[in-house]
Design a protein around this motif. Structure first.
Motif, PDB file in Angstrom:
ATOM      1  N   GLN A  65       2.024   6.617  -6.931  1.00 18.43           N
ATOM      2  CA  GLN A  65       0.994   7.575  -7.361  1.00 18.43           C
ATOM      3  C   GLN A  65       1.502   9.006  -7.231  1.00 18.43           C
ATOM      4  O   GLN A  65       1.240   9.853  -8.090  1.00 18.43           O
ATOM      5  N   ILE A  66       2.220   9.270  -6.150  1.00 17.56           N
ATOM      6  CA  ILE A  66       2.743  10.631  -5.933  1.00 17.56           C
ATOM      7  C   ILE A  66       3.820  10.955  -6.969  1.00 17.56           C
ATOM      8  O   ILE A  66       3.827  12.035  -7.560  1.00 17.56           O
ATOM      9  N   VAL A 114       0.848  -1.202   0.000  1.00 15.16           N
ATOM     10  CA  VAL A 114       0.000   0.000   0.000  1.00 15.16           C
ATOM     11  C   VAL A 114       0.881   1.249   0.000  1.00 15.16           C
ATOM     12  O   VAL A 114       0.648   2.195  -0.763  1.00 15.16           O
ATOM     13  N   THR A 156      -7.044   4.472   2.790  1.00 18.99           N
ATOM     14  CA  THR A 156      -6.886   5.280   1.575  1.00 18.99           C
ATOM     15  C   THR A 156      -8.221   5.429   0.851  1.00 18.99           C
ATOM     16  O   THR A 156      -9.212   4.774   1.193  1.00 18.99           O
ATOM     17  N   GLU A 203      -8.927   4.269  -1.821  1.00 20.59           N
ATOM     18  CA  GLU A 203      -9.295   3.000  -2.441  1.00 20.59           C
ATOM     19  C   GLU A 203      -9.833   1.994  -1.435  1.00 20.59           C
ATOM     20  O   GLU A 203     -10.156   0.860  -1.792  1.00 20.59           O
ATOM     21  N   GLU A 218      -8.042   0.792   0.981  1.00 21.99           N
ATOM     22  CA  GLU A 218      -6.950  -0.034   1.483  1.00 21.99           C
ATOM     23  C   GLU A 218      -6.500   0.508   2.840  1.00 21.99           C
ATOM     24  O   GLU A 218      -6.637   1.702   3.111  1.00 21.99           O
ATOM     25  N   LEU A 234       1.136   4.129  -2.940  1.00 19.23           N
ATOM     26  CA  LEU A 234       0.952   5.561  -2.674  1.00 19.23           C
ATOM     27  C   LEU A 234       2.160   6.354  -3.186  1.00 19.23           C
ATOM     28  O   LEU A 234       2.020   7.409  -3.810  1.00 19.23           O
ATOM     29  N   LEU A 246      -4.229  10.790  -5.294  1.00 21.57           N
ATOM     30  CA  LEU A 246      -4.591   9.903  -4.190  1.00 21.57           C
ATOM     31  C   LEU A 246      -6.102   9.708  -4.068  1.00 21.57           C
ATOM     32  O   LEU A 246      -6.547   8.766  -3.421  1.00 21.57           O
TER      33      LEU A 246
END
Lengths: 473, 473
Positions: free
Chosen positions: A456-457, A449, B176, B178, B180, A453, B461
């Protein structure tokens, strides 16, 4: 295409500051293309040495136009290969060393704004000349830059009291992947206006943006600094001593370093001229107090802590420095461990962090496993116990060629150590970062996870992947 | 569709914890749908009260499936409308208050892991019962939750020494967008393994993820706490006193609050029973020392600072508390200012931060402009001077109905104040956040580059925009 880019870059930073590997002897570029431990050698398309933030922004825009990637570099003193180009000859090495203005020192606000290329020692000195303290301190301080310190969230010897580089920074100026300048310089202790962009760029190792300047926190200079050594029968006792010293001295306790017997034995072997006041002990602790009242008060504080510790059996013996020279000699012992290790030969380094409470269990378990699987290997274990940060290094057995030992066992040793780190709630990189060295290890060890993240950033802030690619994520 | 969602939510959190506005009397939902200052009233599709992180994750997954947005809420004590649903009746209000387990307290590591719904006072008490200190302290501590404190990066009265909520947190557990669960709980002081996700979620007001638990830093309890009041002839002198106290006392200086004459005049009017030891003065400073040695030492420290300040003309007078009761009475004066303001009627609040060195110039300029444009308006100026954080509030002139004054002048007063804040390098939100209240102002005042970076992060995000939409960005 490349000629066009090179000419444009020359137009931005000046001919003298675009260094081309194809035109210069190797040794002129080695300081940029090779890390100081000589573990990573790269080859750049060009080495660029801009002098201003505007030039950095213009360079990024050109790199973007030409879809060429950039590797930012400060003092090139990192330990994980984060600031060295790859071997493709296709990356631009962006040295920030010429951005070295001190833009402002605001004594009443206890802040100072400096450019990324300022050498850490220069920052410390500038603060000291104003009667103030910039507390970040680490072995490479004579050559590392503040931009690099922030990009890697450097730690060092004063973290216990003052925190990591992250904690010492109030604001940043950053050139984004789009070549925009974010002016986030700020002398504010409180600012809740949106997402914490500052801390996202700090520790990102140049993969999300390029730090060009920073506003740093300063502190009043303590009136006295004093050091002591204490001998602990066990590592558990050293953890107890930490609790006792924190409770009695609070924030005046600015250093708490631990050294195992093997660490100081190596120092004794290679630097016999250094006096070891307590002689060989299972665990030696270095304590430092920074006192706002003065030396007499600091000495009283030390005497209080150490006599309580002696009575409680937490320590067997102690020596309080009687002079600045003695204090420095004590620190010198601690700082000589990595040098003694180098003299002894290559070794397998681990920069790990653990909850302080779990350090004794970790060390017991890990020592036993290494002894079992790699008989005779020598555990050189020392570090910033107050921060839960150990340099848990593994040296080849006596008489075994270090290079052979590393070649055969490095991966297996790392697996044992990092498995134990994870099992004890720890981190595989406490203060050195990820760079190239630990990228695969990170992928294996970090939660999916968190990795998702992070990706994605990265994708959001650098969609073309031009900033220090293949580092960290 | 909605029936289907509601049934699924009931399956996750239990029938009793899905509250539907259409089935319940208004007053049962008011605590969730209206902020405590009654500036924001919303209407939720449903109020959800999960008990575990797994339930929160399941709720987010359902919301995502049904494309329904979520508003996370803690103690609902915020000042910017960040935790109240909009009026559409289409948002899910997610109360985290039932997540209230203390998962771990590790005294040797000075850490504690708690769930988001723990009330701040409960966290403080749990630490104290273990002989330790969790220093975050603010007016709403009896009802605000630690999850809300972290989501808004709360400040309070101990920031000078211990930092904001951000600085007191080592690790987070976050659900998150999502659905998660990111397990970033960690008792580590050093961890340089990738991007600083923790600080991205802290202060994001629930727009990037939902904080469900946190590992917090604890400190040894100081042996003594002592308070003093000092009268300064000018605000410049108060800033000088701060420098003097920091230099002499270092980290032992845990509080440094300033109050102008108008602030304490309102307290005298509405709470005449409260003794004001120094009487009316242009500027009154409250200093707090936390001492690891004891009361005698703290008193000596105070005497040293205050006598030097008296001799230098930095203060005119001072009173050191002789007992815990007197210390509390001094704090009570300071804490009564907002209450006295409420008694006096509505007012225009500003929670601003400035570099400490620029505060006197800011106040001089802003006071003059307000006096010129809004004659008779009363400036109730107080706050955490040590952090550069002022509550610079504007009260209607004597005899003018506060509601009328606000209606006519609030926007213009804000424009004057925020223009001056920006001109002096300050922030329009020091410790209260953005929420709904300051979102437009933020868009006007924040740099376009920063806003763009924030939007990119939000998009990365939470691409569906389901987490607390239209707050912050």
């Amino acid at each position: 295409m490349t000629v066009h880019l090179i000419n444009a870059l020359r137009g931005v930073v000046g001919d003298a500051h675009v260094l081309l590997p194809e035109l210069l002897p190797d040794h002129e570029l080695t300081p940029y293309q090779q890390d100081w431990r000589k573990r990573y050698q790269g080859r750049a398309l060009a080495v660029l040495r801009p002098e201003t933030t505007a030039q950095v922004a213009a360079v990024v825009k050109l790199a973007r136009e030409h879809r060429v990637s950039l590797v930012p570099q400060g003092g090139n003193t990192g330990l994980v290969g984060g600031g060295v180009p790859d071997g493709s000859g296709q990356q631009l090495l962006l040295s920030l060393k010429r951005l070295q203005k001190v833009r402002q020192l605001d004594a009443a606000n206890l802040t100072m704004t400096v450019e990324a290329g300022c050498v850490l020692q220069q920052v410390q000195d500038t603060a000291r000349h104003a009667g103030l303290l910039f507390p970040l301190s680490l072995a490479a301080e004579g050559s590392c830059t503040i931009g690099g310190n922030l990009s890697t969230n450097a730690g060092g010897t004063q973290v216990l009291r003052y925190g990591n580089a992250r904690d010492l920074c109030l604001g940043l100026e950053v050139v984004t992947a789009e070549g925009e300048i974010w002016d986030g310089l700020s002398g504010l202790r409180k600012d809740n206006t949106g997402y914490d962009l500052r801390d996202l760029f700090i520790g990102a190792e140049g993969t999300l943006g390029i730090i060009t300047a920073a506003t740093l926190k300063l502190f009043p200079q303590p009136r006295a600094r004093m050091t002591a050594l204490a001998a602990c029968p066990t590592l558990e006792a050293a953890v107890q001593l930490l609790g006792l010293a924190q409770s009695r001295c609070g924030a005046a306790l600015t250093g708490f370093e631990v050294m195992n017997a093997q660490s100081l034995a190596l120092v004794a072997r290679h630097f016999p001229q250094l006096i070891q006041p307590l002689g060989p002990r299972p665990w030696t602790v270095l304590l430092e107090l920074s006192d706002n009242e003065g030396e007499t008060h600091a000495r009283e504080q030390f005497e209080g802590v150490l006599s309580e510790a002696l009575e409680g059996g937490v320590i067997d013996d102690a020596a309080v420095a009687e002079s600045l020279a003695q204090s420095q000699a004590m620190w010198h012992l601690r700082e000589s461990i990595p040098l003694a290790q180098s003299e002894e030969g290559l070794n397998i380094k681990h920069d790990i962090a653990l909850p302080v409470s779990r350090i004794p269990a970790f060390v017991a378990a890990c020592d036993a496993l290494l002894a079992q699987h790699f008989p005779g290997s020598r555990l050189v274990n020392f570090g910033h116990l107050g921060d839960g940060n150990l340099h848990y290094n593994v040296q080849a057995p006596e008489g075994v060629a270090p290079a052979d030992f590393l070649k055969t066992h490095e991966a297996a040793v790392n697996a044992v150590v990092y498995d134990q780190v994870m099992a004890h709630g720890g981190s595989i990189s406490a203060e050195h970062g990820i760079g190239q060295l630990k990228r695969e290890e990170l992928t294996r060890r970090k939660s999916p996870v968190a990795l998702q993240l992070m990706r994605q950033i990265k994708q959001a802030l650098d969609p073309m992947g031009l900033l220090n690619p293949n580092r960290v994520v």
